[in-house]
Design an enzyme around this catalytic site. Structure first.
Site, PDB file in Angstrom:
ATOM      1  N   HIS A  53      -0.295  74.207  34.735  1.00  0.00           N
ATOM      2  CA  HIS A  53      -0.928  73.153  34.006  1.00  0.00           C
ATOM      3  C   HIS A  53      -1.474  73.439  32.554  1.00  0.00           C
ATOM      4  CE1 HIS A  53      -1.149  71.439  38.186  1.00  0.00           C
ATOM      5  NE2 HIS A  53      -0.465  70.636  37.615  1.00  0.00           N
ATOM      6  N   HIS A  87      -9.654  73.051  32.575  1.00  0.00           N
ATOM      7  CA  HIS A  87      -9.361  71.747  31.845  1.00  0.00           C
ATOM      8  C   HIS A  87     -10.568  71.083  31.164  1.00  0.00           C
ATOM      9  CE1 HIS A  87      -5.293  71.290  33.273  1.00  0.00           C
ATOM     10  NE2 HIS A  87      -5.551  71.253  34.567  1.00  0.00           N
ATOM     11  N   ASP A 132      -1.595  79.454  34.413  1.00  0.00           N
ATOM     12  CA  ASP A 132      -1.783  78.368  35.277  1.00  0.00           C
ATOM     13  C   ASP A 132      -0.595  77.275  34.720  1.00  0.00           C
ATOM     14  OD1 ASP A 132      -3.977  76.528  37.130  1.00  0.00           O
ATOM     15  OD2 ASP A 132      -2.543  75.578  36.043  1.00  0.00           O
TER      16      ASP A 132
END
Length: 541
Positions: A308, A270, A306
């Site tokens: 996300h 992220h 993942d």
């Protein structure tokens, strides 16, 4: 960066030998705090962390309204005792022995023995340890593992009622599982950890971002976002994680080892060019990709499974045709964190087609959906791209039982996906840990992946080679292929075949609906003596 404990306050705290920060001094019951001082700290001026840490502050109006109120004397105070599950962090009533969410015993041995420990009983040691598999020793192994205990020091400073999901126990559980299985230490080559340099980080991040992370070492605690914390050890942990990934990439691409697993935290996918978010400080996968290219790799494939979307990794490479980024994640029309990663996000400025997003429209997707997407999207595009090096951003939060991901991928599913990627570019592959917050799921899945890197495939023997996805999974794959075949023409033939399969399924669904309308069980059976017959026939029709 939002730092709730300012540098000046922290310096003043250290000079005075004080152990708390400015808001904590107000919220910890200091009898010297006047009501006027409390009134000056209004909730309208406070950040999320301020409100969280100063719940007991009262304003003047509340104090005036309650001035004539006298509490009822109570000799025995009411106390709500609870405990948080070591496996999934969920809070449980004190009288329960097993977590009501995941079933883990409140004193299980998962941190000592990993997923081999029984989830049902208190830790009394293992009665039977899995037979340690034969094969190569660390002296002759072609698989490297990067790990350093100093990364365990990265933790949330504030003790809260509910533990942060990205916690040191994640690494402890995986390390315990690998040790119990005799995999690491034992069969894998250990990689010495070093802190990555600022110059290396600036290949990916701005100097301002690197400085912002480094300055947290001068603070007891700080927050980049409401969920992305740092303590005084976090900057070093992030440098160690990135350094391990960089060195593993070099070792693998140079041929000194065949493949590797980076057992690191904090995670990274992220983290963008100039921001930290989503528990991530530095983008470990991006660092590894650019280091591999510096070592001679022309084209790098990053596969991110993942749950996300790796918005940071996509931002870093969305204009780069030498790095292909493929992500499989929950999206739900942008309503699942972080909201990015729609199928039509394909890259920009001449690099269209080098970002491939497989955005699931719902939770609950499992092995069959992921493997189907691998067969029809990931592998065909990867083969056309023909990379020299493969990086897996291996979050295990799509695993069965994860409290954040709520999906259904098993260790066998992760094992199969790793095996499928292993056939690309001669097996030069680096797997980097990202998310995953159920200790039993993350440790069993990581162990299964490392066993595949070592040459074992036993975990996925029960999975069929040809899989049938869920309706939602098939629809997502069809949508992605429709978008990506403009950039990868090799998908066109498979897309036509999938459309035919999709139409066939729609026809079958319509036939089933007509059948159910024609054959109905009398509704009144549901409440009468024939209720069991009603349930049985309703399920069969």
């Amino acid at each position: 960066m939002v730092v709730e404990t300012h540098l000046e306050d922290s310096k003043r705290k250290h000079e005075n030998g004080c152990e708390e920060t400015h808001l904590d001094e107000l919220s910890n019951g200091d009898t010297g705090v006047s009501s006027s001082k409390r009134a000056r700290v209004s909730r309208g001026e406070m950040t999320f962390q301020d409100i969280y840490g100063a719940e007991t502050l009262l304003n003047d109006e509340d104090e005036e309204d309650d001035s004539d109120w006298e509490p009822v004397q109570q000799t025995t105070p009411v106390e709500f005792v609870k405990w948080c599950c070591v496996n999934c962090t969920m809070a449980n009533p004190g009288d329960m022995v097993h977590c009501y969410i995941c079933g883990e015993h409140k004193e299980s041995g998962i941190l000592r023995h990993g997923y081999f420990a029984s989830p049902f009983f208190k830790d009394t040691g293992l009665t039977k340890v899995e037979d340690k598999c034969g094969g190569s020793s660390s002296a002759t192994s072609s698989t490297a593992v990067g790990f350093d205990e100093r990364m365990l020091l990265h933790s949330e400073f504030e003790v809260k009622a509910h533990p942060h999901p990205e916690r040191p126990d994640r690494l402890r559980a995986i390390a315990a599982s690998l040790a119990t299985a005799g995999v690491f230490p034992g069969r894998c080559v250990p990689i010495h950890a070093r802190e990555i340099t600022k110059e290396e980080l600036q290949m990916v991040h701005t100097s301002e971002h690197v400085d912002a992370v480094n300055i947290t070492s001068q603070l007891l605690y700080s927050y980049f976002t409401t969920d992305t914390y740092a303590n005084e050890y976090s900057a070093r942990a992030a440098r160690l994680a990135a350094g391990l990934c960089a060195d593993l990439a070099t070792e693998i691409y140079s041929g000194r080892v065949k493949n590797g697993f980076a057992l690191v935290r904090p995670p990274g996918h992220h983290a963008g060019i100039k921001h930290a978010m989503g528990f991530c400080l530095h983008n470990n996968a991006a660092v590894a990709a650019l280091v591999a290219q510096a070592a001679g790799a022309r084209k790098v494939l990053i596969v991110d499974w993942d749950v996300h979307h790796g918005n940071g990794t996509q931002e870093i490479f969305e204009q780069n045709k030498s790095v292909l980024y493929i992500s499989l994640h929950r999206h739900e029309g942008g309503n699942f964190y972080p909201g990015t990663g729609a199928a039509d996000e394909v890259g920009t400025n001449g690099a269209e087609g080098y970002c491939v997003n497989v955005p699931w429209s719902c939770g609950g997707v499992g092995d069959r959906d992921y493997i189907y997407a691998f067969q029809h999207v990931v592998l065909p595009i990867a083969s056309a791209f023909s990379p020299d090096f493969v990086i897996v951003s291996a979050g295990f939060d799509a695993a069965r039982g994860d409290p954040l991901g709520c999906c259904d991928v098993t260790p066998a599913g992760y094992s199969r996906m790793t095996q499928m990627l292993g056939d690309i570019c001669g097996g030069k592959m680096l797997v980097i840990l990202e998310g995953g917050y159920n200790l039993r799921s993350i440790s069993s899945s990581a162990t299964a992946v490392i066993k595949v890197l070592l040459g074992e495939n036993s975990e996925n023997d029960d999975l069929p080679i040809a899989t049938t996805p869920s309706k939602a999974g098939l629809e997502t794959v069809v949508d992605v292929m429709n978008i990506q075949m403009k950039f990868w023409p090799s998908l066109a033939t498979a897309y036509s075949k999938l459309l035919s399969e999709w139409e066939t399924r729609l026809v079958e669904n319509k036939k089933n609906q007509v059948k159910r309308k024609l054959v109905r069980v009398p509704t009144w059976w549901k409440w009468g003596r024939k209720k069991f017959m009603f349930r049985f026939l309703s399920a069969r029709i």
